[in-house]
Design an enzyme around this catalytic site. Structure first.
Site, PDB file in Angstrom:
ATOM      1  N   TYR A   1       0.841  -1.207   0.000  1.00  0.00           N
ATOM      2  CA  TYR A   1       0.000   0.000   0.000  1.00  0.00           C
ATOM      3  C   TYR A   1       0.873   1.253   0.000  1.00  0.00           C
ATOM      4  CZ  TYR A   1      -4.031   2.937   1.164  1.00  0.00           C
ATOM      5  OH  TYR A   1      -5.029   3.895   1.147  1.00  0.00           O
TER       6      TYR A   1
ATOM      7  N   LYS B   1       1.340   3.753  -3.182  1.00  0.00           N
ATOM      8  CA  LYS B   1       0.939   5.163  -3.122  1.00  0.00           C
ATOM      9  C   LYS B   1       2.124   6.063  -3.452  1.00  0.00           C
ATOM     10  CE  LYS B   1      -3.389   4.571  -1.977  1.00  0.00           C
ATOM     11  NZ  LYS B   1      -4.426   4.838  -2.968  1.00  0.00           N
TER      12      LYS B   1
END
Ligand code: UDP
Length: 334
Positions: free
Chosen positions: A165, A169
């Site tokens: 994650y 990002k």
């Protein structure tokens, strides 16, 4: 006043005009934030193309939007989406957001935040669209500077369980800036801090601290704290989050910029659990489970930049937001 009206009331006339009667694509449009953004833009007579594979989004979120003549649902993975259409704005919000869930689907999470971002940037380039990327406070990892400003580079474990994650990002942010620098694409990045409110899932691995604690408390089940509960988060009510995102989208001074969108009220997880038990008048006990791996100890945004440039600041306190969410949970009117 409806919560969508509350969001619209916080936008200036100029901001609303920018977003009105446009054509937008929202990846993850069936998710928690995506469905709120969709509903707000539909209220501005904008055509909303909602792209979702419902891996974590739920159909009920968009049930009441389906009858709107300006709403188009496309059920697909973002990486596989092909179209001849062009758009004025593209919001890339598709991703599994819950740590307990994305750690079980690391490849898919990385794909949505790499190939997915690349595809949406390419489509934005072809459309000459404004591209809005849903980044996250997770790019800061276990931040060493609190409150954390946008120019802090982060402390992230690139091979840790959360890296699918965090690094997804971070890669996507780099890709946005590459499209700005190389193709002069109008990109805007919002780093969203823990946000909550109606439609945030509580079930299974999808649950986040507030949604899970609320459902546990309402059912008088044990409230599950990971670790000692001394870790902190800054929780932002959804109307404030969506207002911040739309201001960053419509602003004249946000091209190529990144903004922290979050509440500055920092709460210990143990205090959150106690507050939720109180507000729900629950008989639940608190239980302590092993700490989550690589769980950031503190999280609190510095929002000076958004306050100055976007004239945005959160309005709803955590307590007020939780009360509103409890009311919604009791009625469940998606
Ligand atoms: N948390 C917890 N119990 C739960 C869910 C979460 O103690 O059942 C903690 C989690 O370890 C983290 C904080 O609450 O410290 C926020 O977790 P959440 O999943 O909401 O979001 P994160 O900020 O970790 O992405």
């Amino acid at each position: 006043m409806s919560e969508v009206d509350e969001i619209l009331n916080q936008l200036t006339t100029e901001e609303k005009e920018k977003l009105m009667t446009k054509k937008v694509l929202i990846t993850g449009g069936g998710g928690f934030l995506g469905s709120w953004i969709s509903e707000t833009l539909l209220a501005l007579n904008t055509k909303v193309y909602c792209l979702d594979n419902f891996s974590t989004g739920v159909r009920r979120n968009i049930e009441r939007l389906k009858n709107n003549k300006n709403f188009y649902l496309i059920e697909k993975d973002v990486e596989d989406f092909e179209t001849d259409e062009t758009f004025d704005f593209i919001f890339h919000f598709a991703s599994r957001p819950a740590p307990d869930d994305y750690v079980l689907h690391p490849v898919e999470t990385l794909k949505a935040n790499s190939i997915g971002t690349l595809k949406m940037l390419e489509l934005s380039k072809r459309s000459n669209a404004t591209f809005v990327y849903a980044s996250s406070s997770e790019v800061y990892g276990d931040a060493e500077i609190i409150p954390t400003p946008e120019d802090y580079w982060g402390k992230v474990n690139p091979i840790g369980v959360r890296s699918c994650y965090d690094e997804g990002k971070r890669f996507s942010e780099a890709l946005c800036m590459a499209y700005l620098r190389e193709y002069n694409l109008d990109v805007r990045i919002v780093r969203i801090f823990n946000t909550f409110g109606p439609r945030l899932r509580a079930d299974g691995a999808y649950g986040r601290a507030i949604s899970r604690f609320l459902s546990q408390a309402l059912e008088h089940q044990p409230v599950t704290i990971y670790g000692d509960g001394q870790q902190t988060r800054s929780f932002t009510y959804v109307t404030d989050t969506v207002t911040g995102i739309l201001k960053a989208t419509a602003s004249n001074v946000a091209r190529g910029e990144v903004f922290n969108i979050g509440n500055t009220e920092e709460t210990k997880i143990i205090d959150l659990a106690i507050l939720i038990i109180e507000l729900t008048k629950s008989k639940s006990k608190i239980i302590f489970l092993p700490p989550a791996k690589d769980d950031p100890r503190r999280r609190r945004p510095d929002i000076t930049k958004a306050m100055l440039k976007l004239k945005w600041a959160p309005k709803v306190s955590i307590e007020e937001g939780i009360k509103r969410t409890i009311k919604w949970l009791r009625n469940q009117n998606f």
